[in-house]
Scaffold this motif. Structure first.
Motif, PDB file in Angstrom:
ATOM      1  N   UNK A 309      32.785  39.877  39.128  1.00 20.74           N
ATOM      2  CA  UNK A 309      34.135  40.441  39.134  1.00 20.74           C
ATOM      3  C   UNK A 309      35.116  39.423  38.599  1.00 20.74           C
ATOM      4  N   UNK A 310      36.259  39.913  38.095  1.00 26.24           N
ATOM      5  CA  UNK A 310      37.198  39.041  37.414  1.00 26.24           C
ATOM      6  C   UNK A 310      38.565  39.710  37.404  1.00 26.24           C
ATOM      7  N   UNK A 311      39.568  38.953  36.908  1.00 23.63           N
ATOM      8  CA  UNK A 311      40.890  39.525  36.676  1.00 23.63           C
ATOM      9  C   UNK A 311      41.186  39.613  35.179  1.00 23.63           C
ATOM     10  N   UNK A 312      40.338  39.011  34.364  1.00 23.53           N
ATOM     11  CA  UNK A 312      40.525  38.963  32.911  1.00 23.53           C
ATOM     12  C   UNK A 312      40.083  40.290  32.290  1.00 23.53           C
ATOM     13  N   UNK A 313      41.052  41.032  31.727  1.00 24.55           N
ATOM     14  CA  UNK A 313      40.742  42.354  31.167  1.00 24.55           C
ATOM     15  C   UNK A 313      39.739  42.267  30.024  1.00 24.55           C
ATOM     16  N   UNK A 338      36.566  44.791  37.847  1.00 27.55           N
ATOM     17  CA  UNK A 338      37.814  44.230  38.342  1.00 27.55           C
ATOM     18  C   UNK A 338      37.604  43.893  39.812  1.00 27.55           C
ATOM     19  N   UNK A 339      38.214  42.801  40.257  1.00 29.96           N
ATOM     20  CA  UNK A 339      37.929  42.352  41.628  1.00 29.96           C
ATOM     21  C   UNK A 339      38.272  43.413  42.672  1.00 29.96           C
ATOM     22  N   UNK A 340      39.252  44.277  42.387  1.00 35.53           N
ATOM     23  CA  UNK A 340      39.627  45.311  43.359  1.00 35.53           C
ATOM     24  C   UNK A 340      38.571  46.399  43.472  1.00 35.53           C
ATOM     25  N   UNK A 341      37.710  46.503  42.474  1.00 34.88           N
ATOM     26  CA  UNK A 341      36.650  47.506  42.499  1.00 34.88           C
ATOM     27  C   UNK A 341      35.335  46.943  43.017  1.00 34.88           C
ATOM     28  N   UNK A 342      35.266  45.646  43.179  1.00 34.43           N
ATOM     29  CA  UNK A 342      34.023  45.004  43.607  1.00 34.43           C
ATOM     30  C   UNK A 342      33.920  45.005  45.131  1.00 34.43           C
ATOM     31  N   UNK A 358      47.416  32.466  42.838  1.00 32.31           N
ATOM     32  CA  UNK A 358      46.994  33.840  42.533  1.00 32.31           C
ATOM     33  C   UNK A 358      45.640  34.143  43.156  1.00 32.31           C
ATOM     34  N   UNK A 359      44.672  33.235  43.010  1.00 28.70           N
ATOM     35  CA  UNK A 359      43.352  33.472  43.603  1.00 28.70           C
ATOM     36  C   UNK A 359      43.466  33.684  45.100  1.00 28.70           C
ATOM     37  N   UNK A 360      44.202  32.797  45.750  1.00 27.47           N
ATOM     38  CA  UNK A 360      44.328  32.885  47.204  1.00 27.47           C
ATOM     39  C   UNK A 360      45.010  34.201  47.619  1.00 27.47           C
ATOM     40  N   UNK A 361      46.017  34.628  46.866  1.00 23.93           N
ATOM     41  CA  UNK A 361      46.685  35.902  47.158  1.00 23.93           C
ATOM     42  C   UNK A 361      45.726  37.077  46.983  1.00 23.93           C
ATOM     43  N   UNK A 362      44.912  37.041  45.939  1.00 22.82           N
ATOM     44  CA  UNK A 362      43.952  38.119  45.710  1.00 22.82           C
ATOM     45  C   UNK A 362      42.937  38.213  46.835  1.00 22.82           C
ATOM     46  N   UNK A 363      42.454  37.064  47.282  1.00 21.18           N
ATOM     47  CA  UNK A 363      41.503  37.066  48.398  1.00 21.18           C
ATOM     48  C   UNK A 363      42.162  37.614  49.660  1.00 21.18           C
ATOM     49  N   UNK A 364      43.384  37.186  49.916  1.00 22.00           N
ATOM     50  CA  UNK A 364      44.092  37.673  51.104  1.00 22.00           C
ATOM     51  C   UNK A 364      44.341  39.172  51.031  1.00 22.00           C
TER      52      UNK A 364
END
Length: 378
Positions: A309-313, A338-342, A358-364
Motif C-alpha cells: 500500500x502507498x499514498x503515491x498515485x 491506496x493505504x485507505x483500502x488496505x 503525514x505518515x504518523x497522521x495516516x496511521x492514526x
C-alpha cells in the motif's frame, strides 16, 4: 609504574554487605571481593577523549562501591599511559582499577575488548562506557537504582549529542521512544532502541544473554547482543533523563558496520519474531524499500504478503508489483493499493520523522496500535 594494589576489603561494619569468596577459615584460597558496579570500558586510540571521560567517572555521586575495568585493544597512541596516570586518583576516590590489554599489530574489535573488560571485572552490575563519551554525575546511581527495580532489563538513558545538532533525527528517536516502543521499534535501521553507550545491566543478565560477538570490524556486536537479549526474554528499559554526552565523530566504530549487514539482521529478526506469528500482512510502501523487504523474505513469508500500500498515485495506478527475479512460474504478483483500502497488519517501510508528520497522521487515522496492527521497519 606503581603496581596495582589489592584494595582493602570493606568490613561488614563499614559496608553492611561484604561479598567475597574464600575457602576455609584459614583463607587457603585468595579471597576476591565483588563491587556493586563495574564500569566497562574498551579503549582503542582514545587518549584525546580520556581526560573528560575519566574525570566524569570520578564525579559520580553513586554511594556504593565502583570499579573501572579497562581493556586496551592495541592502541598505538598513549591511551595506556593516560589510563595509568589516572589510577591513583581513581583509587583515592575509592574506585578500584583494572587495566589490561594487548599490543598486537591489529585491534581485535569492540566486542572482544568489551568481553575482556567484563571478564576481568568483579561488579554485580555492569555500566558500559565508551572512552569518547562523558557521564553525567548521576548516571551510575540512577541506572543502578533502576536495575534493582527491573532485574531482567537492559537499562539505557536519554543522551545529549556532541557536537550539538549532529545526527538530529537519530538523537530525537533515541530520546523520544516510549517504553513500549523500546520493544516495537527494535526492527528499525537505527539499531538497538537503547543505544549501546548507555547500557547498564546486572552481571547475571549479561551472562544469561552471552558474550558479545568477537567478529571484529564491521560486526554490529551491540545489535546482535540486543536481539539475543529479546530472545532470552530480557527487556530494554530507559531512564527518562539525559545521563550521557554521546559523542559523534568519524572515528567511531559504528561507521564500519555496513547498511547491508544491518539490513539482513533486521529482516531475519522481523521474520522470526513478527512474521512467523502472522497469517498474512500488507507492506506499507510500494517503492524501493518495500520491494526490497519483499525480495529478502523467505518464500513462506512472501506468500503471506496480500498487498503493498502507498499514498503515491503513480505507484497505485500500476495496480500490482511483479517479482521478476523470482524462480517461481508464473512470477508472483502482488496488488498495490491506496493505504485507505488496505487491511492490516502492516509492516511500515517508510522512514519515521521524514514526512512532516503525514505518515504518523495516516496511521492514526486508521486507529492502528503499534506492536499489534503494525511494526516499523524503516
Amino acid at each position: 609504574m606503581k603496581p596495582n594494589p589489592t584494595k582493602r576489603l570493606r568490613t561488614a561494619e563499614e559496608d553492611g554487605d561484604v561479598r567475597e569468596t574464600g575457602r576455609g577459615e584459614h583463607g587457603e584460597e585468595e579471597r576476591r571481593k565483588t563491587v556493586d558496579v563495574s564500569i566497562i570500558m574498551p579503549v582503542h586510540n582514545a587518549s584525546c577523549w580520556l581526560k573528560e571521560c575519566l574525570q566524569a567517572i570520578l564525579q559520580q555521586d553513586f554511594a556504593g562501591s565502583m570499579e573501572l575495568s579497562v581493556f586496551d585493544d592495541a592502541s598505538t597512541d598513549d591511551s595506556r599511559k593516560v589510563l595509568e596516570g589516572w589510577r591513583e586518583r581513581m583509587e583515592d576516590r575509592g574506585i578500584s582499577v583494572v587495566i589490561s590489554g594487548h599490543n598486537s599489530s591489529q585491534p581485535r574489535g569492540v566486542g572482544f575488548a568489551k568481553n575482556k573488560a567484563v571478564t576481568q571485572s568483579s561488579g554485580q552490575y555492569l555500566c558500559f562506557q565508551d572512552a569518547d563519551d562523558i557521564m553525567f554525575p548521576q548516571r551510575v546511581r540512577l541506572q543502578y537504582e533502576t536495575s534493582l527495580r527491573n532485574a531482567n532489563c537492559l537499562i539505557g538513558c536519554r543522551v545529549q549529542r556532541l557536537p550539538e545538532g549532529s545526527t538530529e533525527r537519530y538523537t530525537r528517536w533515541i530520546n523520544s521512544l516510549t517504553q513500549d516502543q523500546l520493544i516495537t521499534q527494535a526492527y528499525t535501521s537505527h539499531g538497538p532502541t537503547v543505544v549501546m553507550p548507555t547500557w547498564f545491566c546486572s552481571r547475571k543478565l549479561f551472562l544469561k544473554v552471552g558474550l558479545f560477538d568477537e567478529g571484529g570490524k564491521g560486526v554490529p556486536e551491540d545489535l546482535l547482543f540486543f536481539y539475543q537479549l529479546l530472545r532470552q526474554g530480557g527487556r530494554p528499559f530507559r531512564v527518562d533523563q539525559g545521563l550521557l554526552v554521546y559523542r559523534y565523530h568519524e572515528r567511531a566504530a559504528t561507521h564500519s558496520v555496513t547498511e547491508e549487514t544491518i539490513w539482513k539482521l533486521r529482516v531475519d529478526f522481523l521474520q522470526e519474531r513478527v512474521l512467523s506469528q502472522w497469517e498474512n500482512f500488507t507492506i506499507w510502501n510500494a517503492g524501493k524499500q518495500g520491494r526490497k523487504l519483499y525480495r529478502c523474505m523467505s518464500l513462506t513469508n512472501q506468500k503471506k504478503v496480500k498487498a503493498f500500500c502507498d499514498v503515491d498515485e503513480n505507484k497505485i495506478q500500476k495496480s500490482f508489483y511483479t517479482y521478476q527475479e523470482s524462480k517461481q512460474r508464473p512470477k508472483p504478483t502482488v496488488p498495490i493499493l491506496h493505504y485507505k483500502e488496505a487491511t492490516g497488519p502492516f509492516i511500515i517501510c517508510v522512514k519515521l520523522d521524514m514526512t512532516g508528520g503525514v505518515l504518523e497522521e495516516n496511521l492514526n487515522s486508521l486507529q492502528l496500535k503499534e506492536g499489534t496492527d503494525y511494526f516499523h521497519f524503516n
